[in-house]
Structure formats: structure tokens, C-alpha cells
Design a protein around this motif. Structure first.
Motif, PDB file in Angstrom:
ATOM      1  N   GLN A   1      16.530   6.585   6.836  1.00  0.00           N
ATOM      2  CA  GLN A   1      17.333   7.046   7.970  1.00  0.00           C
ATOM      3  C   GLN A   1      18.639   6.251   7.956  1.00  0.00           C
ATOM      4  OE1 GLN A   1      17.220   9.729  10.321  1.00  0.00           O
ATOM      5  NE2 GLN A   1      15.443   8.888  11.363  1.00  0.00           N
ATOM      6  N   PRO A   2      19.786   6.915   7.975  1.00  0.00           N
ATOM      7  CA  PRO A   2      21.035   6.151   7.981  1.00  0.00           C
ATOM      8  C   PRO A   2      21.203   5.399   9.302  1.00  0.00           C
ATOM      9  CG  PRO A   2      21.488   8.454   8.395  1.00  0.00           C
ATOM     10  CD  PRO A   2      20.016   8.356   8.104  1.00  0.00           C
ATOM     11  N   ALA A   3      22.014   4.357   9.288  1.00  0.00           N
ATOM     12  CA  ALA A   3      22.237   3.566  10.504  1.00  0.00           C
ATOM     13  C   ALA A   3      22.785   4.466  11.618  1.00  0.00           C
ATOM     14  CB  ALA A   3      23.202   2.430  10.208  1.00  0.00           C
ATOM     15  N   GLN A   4      23.646   5.383  11.219  1.00  0.00           N
ATOM     16  CA  GLN A   4      24.259   6.286  12.200  1.00  0.00           C
ATOM     17  C   GLN A   4      23.572   7.644  12.100  1.00  0.00           C
ATOM     18  OE1 GLN A   4      27.020   5.072  14.018  1.00  0.00           O
ATOM     19  NE2 GLN A   4      26.732   6.869  15.311  1.00  0.00           N
ATOM     20  N   THR A   5      22.788   8.004  13.107  1.00  0.00           N
ATOM     21  CA  THR A   5      22.117   9.295  13.026  1.00  0.00           C
ATOM     22  C   THR A   5      23.025  10.383  13.610  1.00  0.00           C
ATOM     23  OG1 THR A   5      20.075  10.498  13.477  1.00  0.00           O
ATOM     24  CG2 THR A   5      20.851   9.011  15.194  1.00  0.00           C
ATOM     25  N   ASN A   6      22.503  11.591  13.676  1.00  0.00           N
ATOM     26  CA  ASN A   6      23.292  12.721  14.170  1.00  0.00           C
ATOM     27  C   ASN A   6      22.560  13.304  15.377  1.00  0.00           C
ATOM     28  OD1 ASN A   6      23.509  15.839  14.200  1.00  0.00           O
ATOM     29  ND2 ASN A   6      25.341  15.207  13.096  1.00  0.00           N
ATOM     30  N   ALA A   7      23.260  13.393  16.495  1.00  0.00           N
ATOM     31  CA  ALA A   7      22.617  13.800  17.744  1.00  0.00           C
ATOM     32  C   ALA A   7      22.037  15.210  17.648  1.00  0.00           C
ATOM     33  CB  ALA A   7      23.617  13.720  18.893  1.00  0.00           C
ATOM     34  N   LYS A   8      22.750  16.101  16.990  1.00  0.00           N
ATOM     35  CA  LYS A   8      22.290  17.490  16.888  1.00  0.00           C
ATOM     36  C   LYS A   8      21.022  17.566  16.034  1.00  0.00           C
ATOM     37  CE  LYS A   8      25.239  20.560  18.108  1.00  0.00           C
ATOM     38  NZ  LYS A   8      26.572  21.166  18.133  1.00  0.00           N
TER      39      LYS A   8
ATOM     40  N   ALA B   1      12.987  12.212   8.630  1.00  0.00           N
ATOM     41  CA  ALA B   1      14.165  11.468   8.166  1.00  0.00           C
ATOM     42  C   ALA B   1      14.751  12.122   6.907  1.00  0.00           C
ATOM     43  CB  ALA B   1      13.769  10.025   7.873  1.00  0.00           C
ATOM     44  N   PRO B   2      16.075  12.178   6.810  1.00  0.00           N
ATOM     45  CA  PRO B   2      16.717  12.862   5.682  1.00  0.00           C
ATOM     46  C   PRO B   2      16.354  12.284   4.317  1.00  0.00           C
ATOM     47  CG  PRO B   2      18.348  11.749   7.079  1.00  0.00           C
ATOM     48  CD  PRO B   2      17.055  11.731   7.809  1.00  0.00           C
ATOM     49  N   GLY B   3      16.076  10.975   4.252  1.00  0.00           N
ATOM     50  CA  GLY B   3      15.774  10.347   2.964  1.00  0.00           C
ATOM     51  C   GLY B   3      14.419  10.723   2.394  1.00  0.00           C
ATOM     52  N   LEU B   4      13.631  11.501   3.125  1.00  0.00           N
ATOM     53  CA  LEU B   4      12.300  11.876   2.633  1.00  0.00           C
ATOM     54  C   LEU B   4      12.370  12.941   1.545  1.00  0.00           C
ATOM     55  CD1 LEU B   4      10.481  11.979   6.105  1.00  0.00           C
ATOM     56  CD2 LEU B   4      10.097  10.301   4.301  1.00  0.00           C
ATOM     57  N   LEU B   5      13.494  13.657   1.448  1.00  0.00           N
ATOM     58  CA  LEU B   5      13.646  14.734   0.464  1.00  0.00           C
ATOM     59  C   LEU B   5      15.030  14.649  -0.192  1.00  0.00           C
ATOM     60  CD1 LEU B   5      12.211  17.826   2.431  1.00  0.00           C
ATOM     61  CD2 LEU B   5      11.191  16.777   0.397  1.00  0.00           C
TER      62      LEU B   5
ATOM     63  N   ASN C   1      24.011  14.720   3.159  1.00  0.00           N
ATOM     64  CA  ASN C   1      24.732  13.455   2.958  1.00  0.00           C
ATOM     65  C   ASN C   1      23.820  12.241   3.001  1.00  0.00           C
ATOM     66  OD1 ASN C   1      27.142  14.758   2.731  1.00  0.00           O
ATOM     67  ND2 ASN C   1      27.696  14.527   4.886  1.00  0.00           N
ATOM     68  N   ASN C   2      22.648  12.385   3.637  1.00  0.00           N
ATOM     69  CA  ASN C   2      21.749  11.235   3.760  1.00  0.00           C
ATOM     70  C   ASN C   2      20.404  11.479   3.078  1.00  0.00           C
ATOM     71  OD1 ASN C   2      23.325   9.370   5.661  1.00  0.00           O
ATOM     72  ND2 ASN C   2      23.441  11.367   6.671  1.00  0.00           N
ATOM     73  N   ALA C   3      20.400  12.430   2.150  1.00  0.00           N
ATOM     74  CA  ALA C   3      19.167  12.754   1.420  1.00  0.00           C
ATOM     75  C   ALA C   3      18.757  11.585   0.525  1.00  0.00           C
ATOM     76  CB  ALA C   3      19.401  14.008   0.587  1.00  0.00           C
ATOM     77  N   SER C   4      17.586  11.704  -0.092  1.00  0.00           N
ATOM     78  CA  SER C   4      17.077  10.615  -0.933  1.00  0.00           C
ATOM     79  C   SER C   4      18.088  10.222  -2.004  1.00  0.00           C
ATOM     80  CB  SER C   4      15.775  11.043  -1.614  1.00  0.00           C
ATOM     81  OG  SER C   4      15.402  10.037  -2.551  1.00  0.00           O
ATOM     82  N   ASN C   5      18.355   8.919  -2.063  1.00  0.00           N
ATOM     83  CA  ASN C   5      19.275   8.403  -3.084  1.00  0.00           C
ATOM     84  C   ASN C   5      18.509   7.829  -4.278  1.00  0.00           C
ATOM     85  OD1 ASN C   5      18.185   6.241  -1.778  1.00  0.00           O
ATOM     86  ND2 ASN C   5      20.110   5.330  -1.098  1.00  0.00           N
TER      87      ASN C   5
END
Lengths: 137, 185
Positions: free
Chosen positions: B58-65, B78-82, B118-122
Motif C-alpha cells: 500500500q503506498p504511503a499516500q492512498t486514494n480516497a476514491k 491493496a494495489p501491490g497484491l497484483l 501506479n501502485n501495482a506490484s513492483n
């Protein structure tokens, strides 16, 4: 005198800000659905009884509205697939319901598709909201 | 400086040190087997065959929407899961989202897709893009029969392996560390 009205003004503005930001009331939403329905031939108003039966009946698919919202719309619901708790649907139990037209459109589109495999007619939406507005906590 | 003040300062120092130790432990244990694998030379091959979740999840800055819209029916995964391509596919098929219509209007869809991509798995190097988090190699390995007793999946409180929060109460915040796991009874 000037000072008193100034303070009163401030109190009034603060009071407004403290109100929840509901864009519309459920009755206003119902009125706009009615406007849409009035354009369809043979429209004779909404029916609470029809709305209740629509809400509790399956329409050819796996789910009815009540599958997630339960047969009692003032109670907490539960997502039929994920089990996530759903806040009550009836405005008497949940003041946020039917106050945001964008949210109302979003959920009618999704849920009608899931329950009926098509969009709901203005008649169906109006009947259902008329029913929900009569359910008391 | 009075003795009293000195004592207070010493207590503060001890507390700060203790916090530091707990924090590094929290960051460490999630990747325990990764470091082990690295010693075995797995890193060069790509951990989990290249199907690894990102770090951070999860990035430090999330997105409210994203937080709001994706948590109506389930937790906001969390976006980094995929990997990015998975999120593109998920977001392009919301009208048929695992058996339900979860469609959004075009503008919200665009904003949330951008956040997820933008915050997907790196740490994903495989050319694969599964739709389900539970189909990724890292998930399957972390939840195989060696790790999780198969009876756990039958617990009605778990209901589905997609129900992360059943055992990972901090899942919504992207925290899946082993020390925070709480198996339902």
C-alpha cells in the motif's frame, strides 16, 4: 447591534456546516423517478405493495433484493457473496440512503443487473422506493 | 538538570528504543522466507516464478476514491497484491466482477485504475496477469497446506480465501505481517 447580528450570522453559518451534506432528500429522489415514469404510457403512480413484492421476489436469477438487504430493510444486510455487512436500506433506519443521486444511480444499475439481468424501469424503482419509505424502524 | 528530569529522559529513551525494535521486527517477519529463498539463489530466478506481490503493498499516500468505492462489498485490496496488467483487466471488466455488477462511472473508473496501476506490484516479473489474488504464485505458496491447515478454509468465519480480513485484521491497511495474523476460532 451590528455585533449581535454578526455573531448570529456566524452561528447560522456554523450550523449549516454541521449539517450532513445530503444533496437531496429521498422524497426528492422519488419525485425525479416519478418525473421519468410519468413519460411512460399507462403510468398510474407508484404502489407500495408492488414495491414490497418486487423487493422480496426473485426475478429469474439467483438473488432478490432481499438476498443481501434482508426481508426487513431497516435491519443490517449482508453481501450474499462476500458476507460484508450492509447498512440498512430504509431511510427511516439510515438517513444517508437515497440522498445522493449519483450513488442511487450507481446501485440501481449494479443491483438491477445482478437481480434482473437488465436495468430496472422507472416504475419498478419508484414502487420500490415508495415501499422503502413506508418501512418504519 | 534535576534527578527527576534525568529519570524522565532515560525512560523516554528506553521507550523510543523499544519502539524502534518492534517496528523493525514488524517489517522483518513478512519477508522471512524471502531472505531464506534468496540464500538458496531463488532471487535470480524471480521469487514465486516472478509472481510476487509488491513492496510496499500500500503506498504511503492512498486514494480516497479507491478506498471508498472498492470497500463497498469487500475490503479495498491493496494495489501491490497484483501486477498492473491485472488491475487494468479487473477495472475494464467491473460490470462482470466475479459474478456481480460493480461498474463505476467512467471518471471514477479512470481515477481508480490510475491509482491501482501506479501502485501495482513492483516485484512482478512474470508475463502473467491473473484476475484473482488467490491465483498468484505468492498467495498459493503462502497459504498452502504446509502453512495453513486445510480445515481453516472450511470455517464459516473464513467463508472464502478472498476474505483476507478473517485472519489478517489489518488487511485493509495492507498489513499482512505474520505477527498480526489472528486465526478465527
Amino acid at each position: 447591534m451590528f455585533r449581535i447580528s454578526y455573531i448570529l450570522g456566524l452561528v447560522f453559518v456554523a450550523g449549516l456546516a454541521a449539517q450532513p451534506a445530503f444533496a437531496e432528500t429521498p422524497n426528492e429522489i422519488l419525485a425525479s423517478i416519478q418525473k421519468e415514469a410519468a413519460g411512460t404510457p399507462g403510468f398510474q403512480g407508484f404502489s407500495v405493495a408492488r414495491g414490497e413484492s418486487f423487493f422480496k421476489t426473485k426475478h429469474g436469477g439467483e438473488w432478490s433484493c432481499a438476498s443481501c438487504h434482508t426481508e426487513n430493510p431497516v435491519a443490517l444486510g449482508k453481501h450474499a457473496k462476500t458476507g460484508k455487512v450492509i447498512d440498512p436500506l430504509a431511510p427511516s433506519a439510515n438517513a444517508e440512503r437515497f440522498t445522493n443521486p449519483k450513488k442511487v444511480d450507481k446501485w440501481f444499475k449494479r443491483n438491477c443487473n445482478d437481480v434482473l439481468n437488465r436495468v430496472c424501469t422507472p416504475q419498478e424503482k419508484g414502487d420500490m422506493l415508495a415501499y422503502l419509505l413506508t418501512v418504519k424502524k | 538538570m534535576s534527578i527527576h528530569k534525568q529519570k524522565n529522559l532515560r525512560m523516554l529513551a528506553v521507550a523510543l528504543l523499544a519502539m524502534g525494535v518492534t517496528m523493525s521486527a514488524a517489517q522483518a517477519d513478512d519477508d522471512r522466507d524471502e531472505r531464506y529463498g534468496w540464500r538458496l539463489g531463488e532471487k535470480s530466478a524471480g521469487k514465486y516464478g516472478g509472481e510476487n506481490r509488491g513492496k510496499p503493498l500500500q503506498p504511503a499516500q492512498t486514494n480516497a476514491k479507491f478506498q471508498k468505492e472498492c470497500s463497498d462489498c469487500h475490503i479495498a485490496y491493496a494495489p501491490g497484491l497484483l501486477p498492473a496488467e491485472s488491475w487494468r483487466k479487473v477495472m475494464a471488466g467491473l460490470d462482470k466482477h466475479f459474478g456481480t455488477d460493480a461498474s463505476l462511472d467512467a471518471q471514477d473508473n479512470k481515477e481508480i485504475t490510475a491509482f491501482l496501476v501506479n501502485n501495482a506490484s513492483n516485484r512482478w516479473s512474470a508475463p502473467t496477469a491473473p484476475l484473482k489474488i488467490t491465483e498468484t504464485a505468492w498467495f498459493k505458496r503462502k497459504h498452502d497446506a504446509r502453512e495453513i491447515n486445510p480445515a481453516v478454509w472450511k470455517n464459516p468465519l473464513v467463508k472464502s480465501p478472498a476474505n483476507c480480513a478473517a485472519c489478517h485484521p489489518q488487511a485493509e491497511r495492507g498489513d499482512f505481517s505474520e505477527r498480526n495474523i489472528k486465526m478465527p476460532k
